[in-house]
Scaffold this motif. Structure first.
Motif, PDB file in Angstrom:
ATOM      1  N   ASP B 140     -68.833  -4.428  41.335  1.00 47.48           N
ATOM      2  CA  ASP B 140     -69.712  -3.978  42.226  1.00 47.48           C
ATOM      3  C   ASP B 140     -70.807  -2.926  41.651  1.00 47.48           C
ATOM      4  N   GLU B 141     -70.732  -2.829  40.486  1.00 45.08           N
ATOM      5  CA  GLU B 141     -71.639  -1.987  39.921  1.00 45.08           C
ATOM      6  C   GLU B 141     -73.093  -2.424  39.997  1.00 45.08           C
ATOM      7  N   PRO B 142     -73.977  -1.679  40.181  1.00 41.00           N
ATOM      8  CA  PRO B 142     -75.420  -2.295  39.918  1.00 41.00           C
ATOM      9  C   PRO B 142     -75.524  -2.575  38.487  1.00 41.00           C
ATOM     10  N   ASP B 153     -70.631   7.826  40.509  1.00 39.94           N
ATOM     11  CA  ASP B 153     -69.706   7.209  41.614  1.00 39.94           C
ATOM     12  C   ASP B 153     -68.747   6.106  40.909  1.00 39.94           C
ATOM     13  N   TYR B 154     -69.637   5.069  40.357  1.00 41.70           N
ATOM     14  CA  TYR B 154     -69.003   4.057  39.678  1.00 41.70           C
ATOM     15  C   TYR B 154     -68.267   4.471  38.434  1.00 41.70           C
ATOM     16  N   GLU B 155     -68.935   5.345  37.625  1.00 42.28           N
ATOM     17  CA  GLU B 155     -68.451   5.909  36.504  1.00 42.28           C
ATOM     18  C   GLU B 155     -66.947   6.473  36.781  1.00 42.28           C
ATOM     19  N   VAL B 156     -66.981   7.165  37.923  1.00 41.26           N
ATOM     20  CA  VAL B 156     -65.736   7.751  38.295  1.00 41.26           C
ATOM     21  C   VAL B 156     -64.656   6.741  38.793  1.00 41.26           C
ATOM     22  N   ALA B 157     -65.082   5.949  39.477  1.00 45.39           N
ATOM     23  CA  ALA B 157     -64.200   4.674  39.883  1.00 45.39           C
ATOM     24  C   ALA B 157     -63.483   3.965  38.914  1.00 45.39           C
ATOM     25  N   PHE B 158     -64.411   3.651  37.965  1.00 40.84           N
ATOM     26  CA  PHE B 158     -63.925   3.160  36.735  1.00 40.84           C
ATOM     27  C   PHE B 158     -62.994   3.704  35.777  1.00 40.84           C
ATOM     28  N   LEU B 178     -60.348  17.532  35.758  1.00 43.40           N
ATOM     29  CA  LEU B 178     -61.457  18.057  34.986  1.00 43.40           C
ATOM     30  C   LEU B 178     -62.711  17.362  35.439  1.00 43.40           C
ATOM     31  N   LEU B 179     -62.666  16.456  36.255  1.00 41.66           N
ATOM     32  CA  LEU B 179     -63.748  15.515  36.807  1.00 41.66           C
ATOM     33  C   LEU B 179     -64.946  16.582  37.251  1.00 41.66           C
ATOM     34  N   VAL B 201     -71.301  -0.212  24.689  1.00 38.99           N
ATOM     35  CA  VAL B 201     -70.062  -1.013  25.355  1.00 38.99           C
ATOM     36  C   VAL B 201     -69.922  -0.717  26.815  1.00 38.99           C
ATOM     37  N   SER B 202     -70.141  -1.786  27.393  1.00 39.89           N
ATOM     38  CA  SER B 202     -70.246  -1.360  29.003  1.00 39.89           C
ATOM     39  C   SER B 202     -68.845  -1.493  29.417  1.00 39.89           C
TER      40      SER B 202
END
Lengths: 237, 237
Positions: B140-142, B153-158, B178-179, B201-202
């Motif tokens: 789903d990530e761009p 958002d995607y960073e957090v989700a992962f 901590l977020l 590294v992705s």
DNA sequence: ATCTTTGATATGTCATACATAATACTAATA
DNA sequence: TATTAGTATTATGTATGACATATCAAAGAT
């Protein structure tokens, strides 16, 4: 009206007490007025008038802030803002006898996670003096027997020094707080008995790596050093 | 009498307030009576009589215990012992606007330490479903541009999903707390600007490692993935 | 000028009264 | 009888006023 309406209404009912609100108001107030560390906040009676509540409520709210380490109160002087001590409060409830077993085990794990994760901080900040100190600590240790019976004092001394090297006070405090819990779990029957399979990477080895190696090697070394603990965790369930 | 005598006398004077003592007494009382989660403690007036102080003092002390998450108070019912929420309290003071800069940076570091350190927990507890879910998140990530501008958002989700896989609630709560701080520090001018040197590294790579690799590879992969953040930390001073 | 005393001030502690919410109990109604 | 509505009870929540205590500052004594 549908049931769901009522439910959503119910959910939105403010269940917080007056003190809760006042607490928020106070924090908001401090931020609004851009009050920083060292500034004195209005006195209790003034706050009571300002927010339209009794001094009792103000006091309870202030107590909470004080408990958070956000303010310090002195007679005659009033309350001044201080830098909050994140762990001061937490450490009070960090009582092995009160925490439930699951949490205890999780904290045990947390420690292992930290020790492995700090490798990069260590390598970036370690000094010659630190290395010397570590060597001294290792030299003072009793010889490691085949059965790897470790003395908790030396264990603590060594690992505490590592946290110190990170130069991260928050991390250091955190470790200090976790220590008694770790000790407790280690000795309690919560985890499987130690297996004592083989000799692991020793403290001396770790110092060597820290002196001549790199973060990657250190992480692996530390992982191996902690193998005993990991085994107990993973064997449990 | 010598001066040092007076000094030592002075030092030993108990500076703690009545409430402080009562608080300790209460905790001791609970442990003494071996009261566990769910048990109700004596009511305020009884405690006041028992300890010979006013209800006000008892209430302030109880407030502290409640704040620690040690007890919960209900009208008419009284106060019952609860399993302390270690981070409930802490998260209140975990307010980026209140914490000082040094602490903020240290928390930023703490997050990096955790992410690298959880590798072993991940590999031991990850399931096929987790892998699938991670793949979905990544899908789903761009598309990652050359400049590695990441969507928070995607960073957090992962990364949140990773913590979830550890199946360590304490760790998970800790991360959740901590977020906001991490986000704040990331966007504030506290650290050096991002350098954007190269592609790292992705997330996808990390998932691959988690599926087919081992903890060691994952740690290195994660370290590389976070290189950007580390660079900002280490470049600062 | 320095030391001591005294008074003012803000928090700490206490006592009491009333408000509120949750439970237990009672009585009325079907 | 069972269910509900109403009422009483009880423990915490809130409010108020008073006094205790520690600290600082200014006035006064040396």
């Amino acid at each position: 009206m549908s049931l769901t309406f009522f439910k959503s209404e119910m959910m939105s009912i403010d269940t917080s007490s007056l003190v809760d609100k006042v607490e928020e108001s106070l924090v908001a107030l401090l931020r609004e007025r851009k009050l920083g560390v060292g500034d004195v906040i209005p006195k209790e009676i003034e706050l009571a008038e300002l927010l339209g509540v009794s001094r009792t409520v103000i006091r309870e709210a202030l107590t909470r802030l004080r408990l958070m380490g956000l303010i310090e109160s002195k007679k005659r002087k009033g309350s001044v803002i201080t830098s909050p001590d994140l762990f001061g409060m937490m450490s009070k409830s960090m009582n092995p006898h009160i925490l439930d077993q699951d949490t205890l085990k999780e904290i045990f794990e947390l420690r292992l996670v930290l020790e492995i994760g700090i490798a990069d901080l260590l390598f970036h900040r370690v000094t010659k003096e630190d290395i010397d100190e570590l060597k001294q600590i290792v030299a003072d240790e009793p010889p490691v027997t085949q059965y790897h019976i470790f003395n908790i004092d030396y264990e603590v001394a060594f690992h505490s020094k590592l946290y110190e090297i990170t130069n991260n006070q928050t991390l250091k405090k955190f470790q200090k707080m976790l220590l008694p819990v770790f000790d407790y779990v280690h000795h309690s029957g919560l985890l499987k008995k130690q297996s004592l399979l083989r000799t692991f990477v020793s403290h001396k080895d770790l110092v060597d790596i820290l002196e001549n190696g790199n973060p990657e090697k250190f992480r692996n070394g530390m992982r191996d050093h902690l193998e005993n603990h990991f085994a107990r965790i993973f064997d449990f369930s």
